[in-house]
Design a protein around this motif. Sequence first.
Motif, PDB file in Angstrom:
ATOM      1  N   GLY A 193      -5.973 -11.935 -15.878  1.00  0.00           N
ATOM      2  CA  GLY A 193      -4.824 -11.624 -16.708  1.00  0.00           C
ATOM      3  C   GLY A 193      -4.620 -10.159 -17.011  1.00  0.00           C
ATOM      4  O   GLY A 193      -3.736  -9.801 -17.776  1.00  0.00           O
ATOM      5  N   GLU A 194      -5.426  -9.284 -16.405  1.00  0.00           N
ATOM      6  CA  GLU A 194      -5.253  -7.855 -16.655  1.00  0.00           C
ATOM      7  C   GLU A 194      -4.029  -7.319 -15.940  1.00  0.00           C
ATOM      8  O   GLU A 194      -3.471  -6.320 -16.313  1.00  0.00           O
ATOM      9  N   GLU A 195      -3.605  -7.976 -14.871  1.00  0.00           N
ATOM     10  CA  GLU A 195      -2.444  -7.545 -14.101  1.00  0.00           C
ATOM     11  C   GLU A 195      -1.585  -8.771 -13.834  1.00  0.00           C
ATOM     12  O   GLU A 195      -2.057  -9.888 -13.784  1.00  0.00           O
ATOM     13  N   GLU A 196      -0.318  -8.537 -13.599  1.00  0.00           N
ATOM     14  CA  GLU A 196       0.607  -9.620 -13.299  1.00  0.00           C
ATOM     15  C   GLU A 196       0.574  -9.910 -11.804  1.00  0.00           C
ATOM     16  O   GLU A 196       0.705  -9.026 -10.974  1.00  0.00           O
ATOM     17  N   VAL A 197       0.379 -11.173 -11.454  1.00  0.00           N
ATOM     18  CA  VAL A 197       0.452 -11.599 -10.067  1.00  0.00           C
ATOM     19  C   VAL A 197       1.713 -12.418  -9.932  1.00  0.00           C
ATOM     20  O   VAL A 197       1.862 -13.462 -10.546  1.00  0.00           O
ATOM     21  N   VAL A 198       2.650 -11.931  -9.137  1.00  0.00           N
ATOM     22  CA  VAL A 198       3.962 -12.540  -9.063  1.00  0.00           C
ATOM     23  C   VAL A 198       4.005 -13.698  -8.080  1.00  0.00           C
ATOM     24  O   VAL A 198       4.575 -14.730  -8.353  1.00  0.00           O
ATOM     25  N   ASP A 199       3.380 -13.553  -6.898  1.00  0.00           N
ATOM     26  CA  ASP A 199       3.467 -14.601  -5.903  1.00  0.00           C
ATOM     27  C   ASP A 199       2.127 -15.288  -5.730  1.00  0.00           C
ATOM     28  O   ASP A 199       1.184 -15.011  -6.444  1.00  0.00           O
ATOM     29  N   GLY A 200       2.066 -16.226  -4.768  1.00  0.00           N
ATOM     30  CA  GLY A 200       0.894 -17.055  -4.595  1.00  0.00           C
ATOM     31  C   GLY A 200      -0.387 -16.287  -4.346  1.00  0.00           C
ATOM     32  O   GLY A 200      -1.363 -16.461  -5.053  1.00  0.00           O
ATOM     33  N   PHE A 201      -0.423 -15.460  -3.317  1.00  0.00           N
ATOM     34  CA  PHE A 201      -1.606 -14.687  -3.010  1.00  0.00           C
ATOM     35  C   PHE A 201      -1.396 -13.257  -3.474  1.00  0.00           C
ATOM     36  O   PHE A 201      -0.371 -12.654  -3.201  1.00  0.00           O
ATOM     37  N   ALA A 202      -2.369 -12.730  -4.154  1.00  0.00           N
ATOM     38  CA  ALA A 202      -2.288 -11.356  -4.637  1.00  0.00           C
ATOM     39  C   ALA A 202      -2.472 -10.395  -3.468  1.00  0.00           C
ATOM     40  O   ALA A 202      -3.227 -10.663  -2.544  1.00  0.00           O
ATOM     41  N   SER A 203      -1.788  -9.282  -3.527  1.00  0.00           N
ATOM     42  CA  SER A 203      -1.967  -8.229  -2.544  1.00  0.00           C
ATOM     43  C   SER A 203      -2.937  -7.210  -3.121  1.00  0.00           C
ATOM     44  O   SER A 203      -2.636  -6.585  -4.138  1.00  0.00           O
ATOM     45  N   GLY A 214       6.492  -5.151  -0.049  1.00  0.00           N
ATOM     46  CA  GLY A 214       6.132  -6.423   0.573  1.00  0.00           C
ATOM     47  C   GLY A 214       4.759  -6.371   1.216  1.00  0.00           C
ATOM     48  O   GLY A 214       4.571  -6.815   2.348  1.00  0.00           O
ATOM     49  N   LEU A 215       3.803  -5.819   0.481  1.00  0.00           N
ATOM     50  CA  LEU A 215       2.450  -5.632   1.021  1.00  0.00           C
ATOM     51  C   LEU A 215       1.787  -6.977   1.315  1.00  0.00           C
ATOM     52  O   LEU A 215       2.061  -7.973   0.643  1.00  0.00           O
ATOM     53  N   PRO A 216       0.913  -6.996   2.304  1.00  0.00           N
ATOM     54  CA  PRO A 216       0.282  -8.254   2.708  1.00  0.00           C
ATOM     55  C   PRO A 216      -0.708  -8.765   1.669  1.00  0.00           C
ATOM     56  O   PRO A 216      -1.232  -7.994   0.868  1.00  0.00           O
ATOM     57  N   PRO A 217      -0.944 -10.085   1.704  1.00  0.00           N
ATOM     58  CA  PRO A 217      -1.952 -10.645   0.792  1.00  0.00           C
ATOM     59  C   PRO A 217      -3.348 -10.189   1.192  1.00  0.00           C
ATOM     60  O   PRO A 217      -3.538  -9.590   2.254  1.00  0.00           O
ATOM     61  N   ASN A 218      -4.308 -10.493   0.354  1.00  0.00           N
ATOM     62  CA  ASN A 218      -5.691 -10.160   0.675  1.00  0.00           C
ATOM     63  C   ASN A 218      -6.085 -10.810   1.993  1.00  0.00           C
ATOM     64  O   ASN A 218      -5.731 -11.963   2.251  1.00  0.00           O
ATOM     65  N   PRO A 219      -6.805 -10.092   2.833  1.00  0.00           N
ATOM     66  CA  PRO A 219      -7.161 -10.625   4.149  1.00  0.00           C
ATOM     67  C   PRO A 219      -7.918 -11.951   4.089  1.00  0.00           C
ATOM     68  O   PRO A 219      -7.635 -12.852   4.877  1.00  0.00           O
ATOM     69  N   PHE A 240      -5.379   2.200   1.171  1.00  0.00           N
ATOM     70  CA  PHE A 240      -5.171   2.268   2.613  1.00  0.00           C
ATOM     71  C   PHE A 240      -6.220   1.484   3.393  1.00  0.00           C
ATOM     72  O   PHE A 240      -5.917   0.917   4.444  1.00  0.00           O
ATOM     73  N   LYS A 241      -7.431   1.411   2.883  1.00  0.00           N
ATOM     74  CA  LYS A 241      -8.444   0.582   3.534  1.00  0.00           C
ATOM     75  C   LYS A 241      -7.996  -0.877   3.510  1.00  0.00           C
ATOM     76  O   LYS A 241      -8.042  -1.568   4.532  1.00  0.00           O
ATOM     77  N   GLY A 242      -7.507  -1.333   2.360  1.00  0.00           N
ATOM     78  CA  GLY A 242      -7.018  -2.706   2.254  1.00  0.00           C
ATOM     79  C   GLY A 242      -5.811  -2.955   3.138  1.00  0.00           C
ATOM     80  O   GLY A 242      -5.674  -4.019   3.765  1.00  0.00           O
ATOM     81  N   LEU A 243      -4.909  -1.978   3.224  1.00  0.00           N
ATOM     82  CA  LEU A 243      -3.716  -2.114   4.048  1.00  0.00           C
ATOM     83  C   LEU A 243      -4.076  -2.198   5.529  1.00  0.00           C
ATOM     84  O   LEU A 243      -3.535  -3.030   6.271  1.00  0.00           O
ATOM     85  N   SER A 283     -12.659  -7.608  -6.129  1.00  0.00           N
ATOM     86  CA  SER A 283     -12.752  -7.114  -7.507  1.00  0.00           C
ATOM     87  C   SER A 283     -11.372  -6.876  -8.109  1.00  0.00           C
ATOM     88  O   SER A 283     -11.129  -7.219  -9.268  1.00  0.00           O
ATOM     89  N   VAL A 284     -10.462  -6.312  -7.333  1.00  0.00           N
ATOM     90  CA  VAL A 284      -9.115  -6.064  -7.855  1.00  0.00           C
ATOM     91  C   VAL A 284      -8.385  -7.387  -8.073  1.00  0.00           C
ATOM     92  O   VAL A 284      -7.662  -7.557  -9.055  1.00  0.00           O
ATOM     93  N   ALA A 285      -8.597  -8.351  -7.201  1.00  0.00           N
ATOM     94  CA  ALA A 285      -7.965  -9.662  -7.365  1.00  0.00           C
ATOM     95  C   ALA A 285      -8.546 -10.407  -8.565  1.00  0.00           C
ATOM     96  O   ALA A 285      -7.823 -11.086  -9.294  1.00  0.00           O
ATOM     97  N   ASN A 286      -9.873 -10.275  -8.782  1.00  0.00           N
ATOM     98  CA  ASN A 286     -10.496 -10.930  -9.935  1.00  0.00           C
ATOM     99  C   ASN A 286      -9.954 -10.382 -11.255  1.00  0.00           C
ATOM    100  O   ASN A 286      -9.712 -11.137 -12.195  1.00  0.00           O
TER     101      ASN A 286
END
Length: 175
Positions: free
Chosen positions: A108-118, A159-164, A64-67, A100-103
């Motif tokens: 490769g620990e998580e699947e990133v489907v689109d250009g910018f990770a959420s 459809g969560l937003p990308p990282n700020p 929720f902080k990220g959102l 940290s979550v994006a790194n």
Amino acid sequence: RSLAFEGTTFGLAVVALDAAARKQYDDSCALWHDMRRMMELACDQGFAKKTLRAEFWAAQQRFFKGLVVAAKVPEAVRLTRASLGRGESIVISLWTTNESVANRAAQGEEEVVDGFASGPELTVEQFLERHFPTERDGLLVEWAVDAVQDFKARVRSLGLPPNPIDELTAKLGGP
């Protein structure tokens, strides 16, 4: 060398959520509510780690902080462009970049489907993968496996937003 703050101003802006952002927030609340119910069921059935509740609440807080930070990006972009148009210099401070979550996702620990990770989306996925129990005594617990898959599908559908920081850089330019 030091910077002088003489002549500088500081401002806070209240950002109201539009209808789409409010729906996204409400749907996110429903997702976390359902995840909590499944977590409690796993705890009640005795196959969850003792730390599951703490991990759950920590992940929810990060989500929720990220959102909330991401919801403010469009207004930050608008205010920045207006200030730059007046010839002013801008400094933007973020509560979180979800770096940290994006790194972890980029490694490769998580699947990133689109250009910018959420960051919020990755937070849910990493919580489910790392902490949500799907086995008891070495055997898969079908309802738990199904719940994890359902939660992953639901979070992706939000459809969560990308990282700020990614969105700010894309909209305003930068390295």
